[in-house]
Design an enzyme around this catalytic site. Structure first.
Site, mmCIF file in Angstrom:
data_model
loop_
_atom_site.group_PDB
_atom_site.id
_atom_site.type_symbol
_atom_site.label_atom_id
_atom_site.label_comp_id
_atom_site.label_asym_id
_atom_site.label_seq_id
_atom_site.Cartn_x
_atom_site.Cartn_y
_atom_site.Cartn_z
ATOM 1 N N ASN A 1 -2.153 41.327 24.102
ATOM 2 C CA ASN A 1 -3.668 40.220 24.083
ATOM 3 C C ASN A 1 -4.472 39.961 25.585
ATOM 4 O O ASN A 1 -4.371 40.102 26.779
ATOM 5 C CB ASN A 1 -3.212 39.115 23.907
ATOM 6 N N ASN B 1 -4.661 37.781 27.818
ATOM 7 C CA ASN B 1 -4.421 36.971 28.684
ATOM 8 C C ASN B 1 -3.107 37.995 29.171
ATOM 9 O O ASN B 1 -2.762 37.557 29.867
ATOM 10 C CB ASN B 1 -3.222 35.764 28.198
ATOM 11 N N LYS B 2 -2.838 39.207 28.702
ATOM 12 C CA LYS B 2 -1.735 40.481 29.262
ATOM 13 C C LYS B 2 -1.823 41.044 30.328
ATOM 14 O O LYS B 2 -3.095 40.407 30.552
ATOM 15 C CB LYS B 2 -1.000 41.330 27.865
ATOM 16 N N ILE B 3 -1.361 41.828 31.048
ATOM 17 C CA ILE B 3 -1.584 42.574 32.810
ATOM 18 C C ILE B 3 -2.952 43.825 32.133
ATOM 19 O O ILE B 3 -3.834 43.350 33.055
ATOM 20 C CB ILE B 3 -0.713 43.009 32.930
#
Ligand SMILES: *Cc1c(COP(=O)(O)O)cnc(C)c1O
Length: 381
Positions: A188, A190-192
């Site tokens: 997604n 916002n993930k790393i």
């Protein structure tokens, strides 16, 4: 996303993503599936050291498929960490089962082995065991899997490792997501690393992953006509998005070092402010430092919301910690096992005192120090 605002975590392309996407366009392999999907699965599997992987359109879909494979169905119960994002437990409801929430421990903020044991003991007395345990690796750090696995093995209940936030983190040398029967990653925004939206399920059980790929492509039997013997889902990742993922994978290690630098900078800068504590890093592992999170001491006059509002004035995003699932209006009636000898639950205490700070790898040093100064000003430093 706007340019000026400072985010908690936002997409950060490494540079190679476009060439993978361009290749998808040039070969007209826009959909379905395709070589980037295969490549992305192989690359993630080889990075974390697991036998097989299925790229899906979200981490939530991956958790859903893991539960389905473990035959979670109507009336079953499933244990799940309480301190997490709702996507960890929503798929339990999709299958008609009932989540039971487990408290956190102070060492890592992840599932407390003691509370888990207690939940198992009580359920056993009532002659019902959970079909699975969803263990979340919160904010990029692994749960204490030696203890948790020992308990789950005793009752022969499989673990689904929700590693949506922890790709690249390690537990005693093993990659996050490779310890449970299934591991789940999210890509997604916002993930790393991100594919704009996407997820992956990994396992050493190749038969299981093959079956999950079948269900995720509408469960089409191998006939010339469309025939379905089982219920299908449209859950696979597109070849274009998998291309972004392959590019992102090349910068995963770089992102982890950048995230660690952000965490370390906060830690050093806040070391003389008594009110502030950093999220603890357990000795057993190495997180990916996805988000830098602090808690304020109970006696602090400054409250989390004060800091969030002050940062907001400067167009900087900060947020409260995940609101525990057992406190959610939707899940209010579900059972919750709290850690013993703790007045309120540990998850609730962390929620009341925690703040997720900007951890965006696109922040310059100057901006990071500005964020820190806004916070320090709250404490007159
Ligand atoms: C992001 C996240 C998910 C869901 O992943 P999606 O790809 O957004 O569906 C699940 N669990 C946790 C802990 C997450 O942070």
């Amino acid at each position: 996303m706007g340019e000026k605002r400072i985010y908690l975590a936002s997409p950060h392309m490494g540079g190679c993503e476009e060439s993978f996407v361009k290749n998808a366009f040039e070969t007209n392999w826009i959909a379905p599936l395709g070589p980037h999907v295969d490549g992305f699965e192989k690359e993630v599997a080889s990075l974390v050291g697991i036998k097989s992987a299925a790229a899906l359109y979200s981490g939530t879909a991956a958790i859903h498929m893991a539960l389905k494979y473990l035959n979670v169905s109507k009336g079953d119960i499933v244990f799940c960490s309480s301190l997490t994002f709702s996507a960890s437990c929503n798929p339990i409801i999709y299958e008609g089962a009932i989540p039971i929430f487990i408290d956190s421990e102070l060492n890592s903020w992840n599932m407390c082995p003691e509370a888990l044991s207690q939940a198992f003991e009580e359920c056993e007395k009532n002659n019902i065991l959970p079909k699975a345990v969803v263990v979340v690796n919160l904010y990029g750090q692994s749960a204490d899997f030696d203890k948790i696995t020992e308990i789950c093995n005793k009752y022969k209940v499989p673990i689904i490792e929700d590693a949506a936030e922890s790709l690249g983190a390690k537990y005693k040398g093993k990659y996050s997501g490779t310890i449970g029967e299934f591991g789940v990653y999210s890509f997604n925004g916002n993930k790393i690393i991100t594919t704009s939206g996407g997820g992956m399920i990994v396992s050493n059980n190749e038969v299981a992953i093959k079956k999950i790929k079948f269900w995720s492509t509408q469960a089409r039997d191998s006939e010339r006509y469309y025939q379905h013997s089982e219920l299908g889902y449209n859950y696979r990742l597109s070849n274009v998005l998998a291309g972004i993922g392959r590019g992102q994978l090349q910068v995963l290690n770089q992102r982890i070092s950048q995230k660690k630098h952000i965490y370390e900078t906060y830690r050093k800068q806040f070391s003389d402010i008594e009110e502030i504590e950093m999220m603890p890093i357990a000795k057993y592992g190495e997180p990916n430092y996805w988000l830098s999170v602090i808690t304020l001491k109970e006696w602090s006059k400054v409250k989390p919301i004060d800091i969030i509002l002050e940062l907001e004035k400067e167009n900087i995003e900060a947020r409260l910690v995940w609101k525990p699932m057992h406190l959610q209006p939707y899940y209010y009636k579900n059972k919750f096992y709290s850690t013993k000898n703790h007045n309120e639950s540990i998850a609730e205490d962390i929620f009341n005192r925690g703040i997720c700070l900007p951890s965006d790898t696109k922040m310059t040093e100057e901006i990071l120090l500005k964020v820190i100064q806004v916070i320090k000003n709250q404490f007159n430093r």
